[in-house]
Design a protein around this motif. Structure first.
Motif, short mmCIF file in Angstrom:
data_model
loop_
_atom_site.label_atom_id
_atom_site.label_comp_id
_atom_site.label_asym_id
_atom_site.label_seq_id
_atom_site.Cartn_x
_atom_site.Cartn_y
_atom_site.Cartn_z
N GLY A 1 0.35 -1.10 0.05
CA GLY A 1 -0.06 0.60 -0.01
C GLY A 1 0.61 1.27 -0.02
O GLY A 1 0.38 2.63 -0.79
N ILE B 1 -10.34 -7.90 0.25
CA ILE B 1 -9.25 -9.05 1.21
C ILE B 1 -10.04 -8.83 2.90
O ILE B 1 -10.38 -9.89 3.62
N LEU C 1 -22.80 -8.75 5.02
CA LEU C 1 -21.59 -7.93 4.91
C LEU C 1 -21.04 -7.66 3.69
O LEU C 1 -21.44 -8.66 3.19
N GLY D 1 -15.97 0.04 8.57
CA GLY D 1 -14.51 -1.37 8.50
C GLY D 1 -14.28 -0.36 7.25
O GLY D 1 -14.51 -0.32 6.78
N MET E 1 -20.76 -2.95 7.12
CA MET E 1 -20.14 -2.22 5.74
C MET E 1 -18.09 -1.99 5.53
O MET E 1 -18.08 -1.76 6.78
CO1 B1M Z 1 -6.06 -0.12 -4.41
N1 B1M Z 1 -6.61 1.13 -3.26
N2 B1M Z 1 -7.40 0.18 -5.63
N3 B1M Z 1 -6.59 -2.38 -4.52
N4 B1M Z 1 -5.11 -1.34 -2.43
C1 B1M Z 1 -6.14 0.81 -1.58
C2 B1M Z 1 -7.17 1.21 -0.29
C3 B1M Z 1 -4.97 2.30 -1.33
C4 B1M Z 1 -4.86 3.54 -0.03
C5 B1M Z 1 -3.24 2.50 -1.94
C6 B1M Z 1 -3.25 3.68 -2.02
O1 B1M Z 1 -3.32 5.05 -2.68
N5 B1M Z 1 -1.60 3.79 -1.06
C7 B1M Z 1 -5.95 3.42 -2.84
C8 B1M Z 1 -6.81 4.46 -2.56
C9 B1M Z 1 -6.43 5.60 -2.01
C10 B1M Z 1 -8.11 6.50 -1.82
O2 B1M Z 1 -8.89 5.93 -1.67
N6 B1M Z 1 -7.90 7.32 -1.23
C11 B1M Z 1 -6.06 2.76 -3.56
C12 B1M Z 1 -6.57 2.86 -4.68
C13 B1M Z 1 -6.70 3.95 -4.96
C14 B1M Z 1 -7.12 2.20 -5.88
C15 B1M Z 1 -7.44 1.99 -7.19
C16 B1M Z 1 -8.26 3.49 -7.56
C17 B1M Z 1 -6.99 1.73 -8.38
C18 B1M Z 1 -6.35 2.27 -9.39
O3 B1M Z 1 -7.43 1.77 -10.21
N7 B1M Z 1 -6.11 2.89 -9.75
C19 B1M Z 1 -7.89 1.02 -7.77
C20 B1M Z 1 -9.69 0.96 -6.86
C21 B1M Z 1 -10.80 0.11 -7.45
C22 B1M Z 1 -12.28 0.36 -6.75
O4 B1M Z 1 -12.22 -0.16 -5.39
N8 B1M Z 1 -13.06 0.61 -7.48
C23 B1M Z 1 -6.82 -0.10 -6.44
C24 B1M Z 1 -7.82 -1.77 -6.67
C25 B1M Z 1 -6.38 -2.32 -6.24
C26 B1M Z 1 -6.23 -3.83 -6.43
C27 B1M Z 1 -7.80 -4.62 -7.53
C28 B1M Z 1 -5.69 -4.51 -6.99
C29 B1M Z 1 -6.58 -4.49 -4.86
C30 B1M Z 1 -7.78 -4.76 -4.44
C31 B1M Z 1 -8.03 -7.13 -4.12
C32 B1M Z 1 -8.61 -6.91 -3.32
O5 B1M Z 1 -8.58 -6.58 -2.32
N9 B1M Z 1 -9.25 -7.97 -4.07
C33 B1M Z 1 -6.32 -3.39 -4.31
C34 B1M Z 1 -5.16 -3.63 -3.41
C35 B1M Z 1 -4.37 -4.85 -2.46
C36 B1M Z 1 -4.76 -2.29 -1.92
C37 B1M Z 1 -3.20 -2.03 -0.64
C38 B1M Z 1 -2.79 -2.37 -1.03
C39 B1M Z 1 -4.33 -3.39 -0.14
C40 B1M Z 1 -5.86 -3.44 0.91
C41 B1M Z 1 -5.81 -5.01 1.37
O6 B1M Z 1 -6.49 -5.94 1.35
N10 B1M Z 1 -4.63 -4.62 2.71
C42 B1M Z 1 -4.08 -0.87 -0.22
C43 B1M Z 1 -3.42 0.21 0.84
C44 B1M Z 1 -4.66 0.54 2.09
O7 B1M Z 1 -5.26 -0.51 2.27
N11 B1M Z 1 -3.44 1.05 2.57
C45 B1M Z 1 -5.50 0.19 -1.58
C46 B1M Z 1 -5.29 -5.58 3.44
C47 B1M Z 1 -6.33 -5.88 4.25
C48 B1M Z 1 -7.13 -7.16 5.01
O8 B1M Z 1 -7.25 -4.33 4.76
O9 B1M Z 1 -9.30 -3.60 3.75
O10 B1M Z 1 -7.79 -2.03 5.82
P1 B1M Z 1 -8.36 -3.42 4.76
O11 B1M Z 1 -8.90 -4.70 6.44
C49 B1M Z 1 -8.73 -4.85 7.82
C50 B1M Z 1 -9.22 -3.17 8.57
O12 B1M Z 1 -9.50 -2.15 7.72
C51 B1M Z 1 -10.57 -3.78 8.99
O13 B1M Z 1 -10.03 -5.23 9.43
C52 B1M Z 1 -9.30 -5.81 8.47
C53 B1M Z 1 -8.10 -6.20 9.58
O14 B1M Z 1 -8.42 -6.79 10.00
N12 B1M Z 1 -11.93 -4.14 7.97
C54 B1M Z 1 -12.83 -4.36 8.53
C55 B1M Z 1 -12.43 -3.84 6.73
N13 B1M Z 1 -13.62 -3.66 6.41
C56 B1M Z 1 -14.37 -4.33 7.20
C57 B1M Z 1 -15.32 -4.32 8.36
C58 B1M Z 1 -15.73 -4.27 9.26
C59 B1M Z 1 -15.15 -4.38 10.42
C60 B1M Z 1 -13.17 -3.89 9.99
O15 B1M Z 1 -16.55 -4.36 10.04
C61 B1M Z 1 -17.60 -4.69 8.89
#
Ligand code: B1M
Length: 221
Positions: free
Chosen positions: A53, A108, A98, A182, A150
């Motif tokens: 990220g 993820i 969810l 989240g 969500m």
């Molecule tokens: Co994207 N992406 N991505 N991405 N991606 C981020 C989110 C981003 C922060 C990366 C960055 O710029 N540093 C950025 C968002 C920036 C913003 O909005 N300001 C970003 C972007 C820009 C994009 C695209 C727009 C890129 C593009 O197309 N130019 C695009 C979006 C498309 C879309 O959604 N329409 C995109 C696409 C992708 C991939 C497809 C390549 C891939 C996703 C694959 C997939 O999920 N199947 C991807 C990935 C992998 C990431 C990062 C690198 C990692 C996300 C992840 O899986 N983390 C991410 C960087 C980051 O997050 N800092 C990024 C691991 C995961 C376990 O964490 O989901 O946060 P997380 O979940 C945590 C908690 O948040 C919580 O529990 C989990 C852990 O215990 N949680 C909950 C989450 N949901 C919950 C719900 C709950 C409770 C807790 O209750 C309901």
């Protein structure tokens, strides 16, 4: 490299070859560190995703590589899942619908929440990604959910979540389901001050899947 760091590197490099044997070794208490599947995810795999990220955000990593990293992460979680402690996974503690919100493909984290809740006795109806609020409401009705959950990672998704809460208000459904939110773009203050102020029901923020689990009991009651 020690196996934990090797797993981290695998996520960063999107390298799946040999992944399963490294995961086996990481869980192995005789030849390896004997980590639990959840420690492997929380300590090593998520650390790797954090680096991905950061690099992506800094323009040092291109999207196809991020996608590869995500695929390796998903494969690792799928491989570890059957090894997790499911002693409490009998269901019946309550049901959550969810979803990743409209316009957002990140799943993820949502799928980790699904695994943790399911393994701890909750029934999870996982709708998948890009779910409009109308579909979330329909599923919550159909499955007689206790809670709506969500997830969303884009800054844009924090706005969608706000619109979704307003839609629940407007339809007179705010009191029907408490809402759990989240995802990396949210902050506790945004949810518990701003959103809680405008939502006519209960809305809570979970920083990670375990906080989500801890919140389920009071939300279901
Ligand atoms: Co994207 N992406 N991505 N991405 N991606 C981020 C989110 C981003 C922060 C990366 C960055 O710029 N540093 C950025 C968002 C920036 C913003 O909005 N300001 C970003 C972007 C820009 C994009 C695209 C727009 C890129 C593009 O197309 N130019 C695009 C979006 C498309 C879309 O959604 N329409 C995109 C696409 C992708 C991939 C497809 C390549 C891939 C996703 C694959 C997939 O999920 N199947 C991807 C990935 C992998 C990431 C990062 C690198 C990692 C996300 C992840 O899986 N983390 C991410 C960087 C980051 O997050 N800092 C990024 C691991 C995961 C376990 O964490 O989901 O946060 P997380 O979940 C945590 C908690 O948040 C919580 O529990 C989990 C852990 O215990 N949680 C909950 C989450 N949901 C919950 C719900 C709950 C409770 C807790 O209750 C309901």
């Amino acid at each position: 490299l020690p196996v934990g760091e090797r797993l981290e590197r695998r996520i960063i490099d999107g390298e799946a070859k040999g992944l399963e044997s490294d995961l086996d070794l990481a869980m192995d208490a005789e030849n390896g560190p004997g980590l639990s599947p959840l420690d492997i995810i929380n300590v090593h795999l998520l650390e790797g995703m954090k680096v991905v990220g950061e690099r992506f955000g800094a323009g040092e990593m291109q999207l196809p590589f991020v996608l590869q990293s995500a695929e390796v992460m998903k494969a690792a979680v799928a491989y570890l899942e059957p090894h997790m402690d499911k002693s409490a996974a009998s269901g019946g503690k309550g049901r959550i619908v969810l979803a990743t919100v409209r316009g957002d493909v990140h799943d993820i984290g949502k799928n980790l929440v699904d695994i943790i809740l399911t393994n701890n006795g909750y029934d999870v109806v996982n709708l998948g990604i890009k779910q409009p609020i109308t579909d979330i409401i329909a599923a919550a009705e159909e499955h007689n959910a206790d809670v709506i959950g969500m997830s969303g990672l884009l800054v844009k998704s924090t706005v969608v979540m706000k619109e979704n809460l307003l839609e629940l208000n407007q339809r007179g459904l705010a009191g029907r389901w408490p809402v759990l939110l989240g995802g990396a773009a949210l902050t506790r203050a945004y949810v518990e001050d701003d959103l809680a102020d405008l939502f006519e029901g209960t809305v809570r923020y979970a920083r990670d899947a375990f906080e989500g689990l801890a919140l389920m009991e009071p939300l279901v009651k």
